[in-house]
Design a protein around this motif. Structure first.
Motif, short mmCIF file in Angstrom:
data_model
loop_
_atom_site.label_atom_id
_atom_site.label_comp_id
_atom_site.label_asym_id
_atom_site.label_seq_id
_atom_site.Cartn_x
_atom_site.Cartn_y
_atom_site.Cartn_z
N ASN A 115 -29.39 33.92 24.56
CA ASN A 115 -28.18 34.33 23.65
C ASN A 115 -27.29 35.42 24.45
N LEU A 116 -26.20 35.23 25.02
CA LEU A 116 -25.49 36.33 25.79
C LEU A 116 -24.86 37.36 24.81
N THR A 117 -24.49 37.09 23.53
CA THR A 117 -23.94 38.22 22.89
C THR A 117 -24.74 38.76 21.82
N GLN A 118 -26.04 38.78 21.76
CA GLN A 118 -26.91 39.18 20.69
C GLN A 118 -26.63 40.75 20.41
N SER A 119 -26.30 41.39 21.58
CA SER A 119 -25.68 42.98 21.49
C SER A 119 -24.31 43.19 21.04
N LEU A 120 -23.64 42.30 20.92
CA LEU A 120 -22.09 42.46 20.28
C LEU A 120 -22.32 42.22 18.82
N THR B 121 -20.05 32.00 35.70
CA THR B 121 -19.28 33.15 34.83
C THR B 121 -18.70 32.23 33.42
N ILE B 122 -18.87 33.06 32.38
CA ILE B 122 -18.43 32.71 31.15
C ILE B 122 -17.41 33.25 30.57
N ALA B 123 -16.68 32.77 29.81
CA ALA B 123 -15.47 33.50 29.09
C ALA B 123 -15.50 32.91 27.76
N PHE B 124 -15.22 33.83 26.86
CA PHE B 124 -15.13 33.65 25.35
C PHE B 124 -14.38 34.72 24.67
N GLU B 125 -13.78 34.02 23.61
CA GLU B 125 -13.00 35.14 22.52
C GLU B 125 -14.16 35.91 21.63
N ALA B 126 -13.66 37.27 21.76
CA ALA B 126 -14.43 38.02 20.77
C ALA B 126 -13.43 38.89 19.99
N GLN C 43 -8.85 42.69 16.63
CA GLN C 43 -7.98 41.99 17.69
C GLN C 43 -9.10 40.99 18.48
N TRP C 44 -8.48 39.97 18.75
CA TRP C 44 -9.17 38.91 19.37
C TRP C 44 -8.87 39.13 21.05
N ASP C 45 -10.04 39.52 21.72
CA ASP C 45 -9.85 39.64 23.09
C ASP C 45 -10.61 38.41 23.94
N ILE C 46 -10.39 38.45 25.13
CA ILE C 46 -11.20 37.37 25.91
C ILE C 46 -12.04 38.37 26.65
N LEU C 47 -13.60 38.11 26.65
CA LEU C 47 -14.45 38.80 27.55
C LEU C 47 -15.04 37.76 28.57
N VAL C 48 -15.52 38.29 29.66
CA VAL C 48 -16.00 37.32 30.97
C VAL C 48 -17.42 38.10 31.17
N TYR C 49 -18.50 37.14 31.30
CA TYR C 49 -19.73 37.47 31.49
C TYR C 49 -20.08 36.87 32.93
N ASN C 50 -21.11 37.54 33.36
CA ASN C 50 -21.82 36.64 34.47
C ASN C 50 -23.11 36.28 33.82
N ARG C 51 -23.24 35.08 34.19
CA ARG C 51 -24.18 34.23 33.55
C ARG C 51 -25.62 34.81 34.01
N VAL C 52 -25.77 34.92 35.22
CA VAL C 52 -26.90 35.24 35.86
C VAL C 52 -27.58 36.70 35.14
N THR C 53 -26.53 37.62 35.13
CA THR C 53 -27.12 39.11 34.49
C THR C 53 -26.87 39.03 32.99
N GLY C 54 -26.14 37.92 32.59
CA GLY C 54 -26.00 38.25 30.86
C GLY C 54 -25.33 39.37 30.53
N ARG C 55 -24.39 39.99 31.56
CA ARG C 55 -23.72 41.13 31.15
C ARG C 55 -22.33 40.93 31.57
N PRO C 56 -21.52 41.69 30.86
CA PRO C 56 -20.12 41.40 31.03
C PRO C 56 -19.54 41.89 32.55
#
Length: 180
Positions: free
Chosen positions: A128-133, A148-153, A158-171
């Motif tokens: 789960n990449l976004t459990q802390s959001l 790399t993973i990108a998604f809308e949040a 306001q809808w923004d695009i967030l980009v995460y590192n898959r390995v670290t699971g962090r933005p």
């Protein structure tokens, strides 16, 4: 639209999508498999994504009583197993995969909370990449190499695009800007 018309519309859409993958359009499996083991079923299908070489189709379907993620092998004309990915208490949507199909990213709604998950087909584990959001998320996508993973949040209305590192699971905080 009646289920039968949805099936034919899905077949037509997939044939159009696959037309770019070969010299001619072809049907991948127009017959409905009543057991739900084929590409087409009597249930709603959504979010189709064709792999870059046309070897697989990733999509969601209601065929098992909940919205699940499915991966169809176009060369062997069969659904591939995704152990540990789908469960009855989730509603999965918007799947996307790395170019080789090893990594699958998707949103899943569990008990009213939607998060972005990453599934590794080799280890059959998901994260789960976004459990802390504490916000709504949607439309994840993953880079071709799966890093790399990108998604809308929707934070603060306001809808923004967030980009995460898959390995670290962090933005990824400081995205490089394109040169001017």
């Amino acid at each position: 639209m009646r289920p039968r018309h949805k099936i034919f519309a899905s077949i037509w859409l997939l044939s159009v999508l696959l037309a770019g993958c070969s010299a001619y359009p072809r049907f991948v499996g127009p017959n409905v498999d009543p057991s739900g083991g084929g590409l087409n079923s009597a249930y709603p299908e959504a979010d189709p994504q064709v792999g870059p070489d046309g070897s697989f189709i990733l999509f969601t379907s209601d065929r098992r009583g909940s919205r699940d993620v499915f991966l169809y092998d176009t060369k062997n004309t069969r659904l591939l197993d995704l152990p540990g990915l789908n469960s009855l208490d989730t509603l999965s949507e918007h799947p996307s995969s790395s170019a080789d199909g090893k990594w699958i990213v998707f949103t899943a709604d569990r008990q009213g909370t939607r998060d972005v998950y990453v599934y590794n087909r080799e280890t059959q584990q998901q994260q789960n990449l976004t459990q802390s959001l504490n916000t709504d998320v949607s439309n994840p996508t993953i880079s071709a190499d799966g890093s790399t993973i990108a998604f809308e949040a929707n934070a603060g209305g306001q809808w923004d695009i967030l980009v995460y590192n898959r390995v670290t699971g962090r933005p990824i905080e400081n995205l490089p800007l394109a040169p001017r």
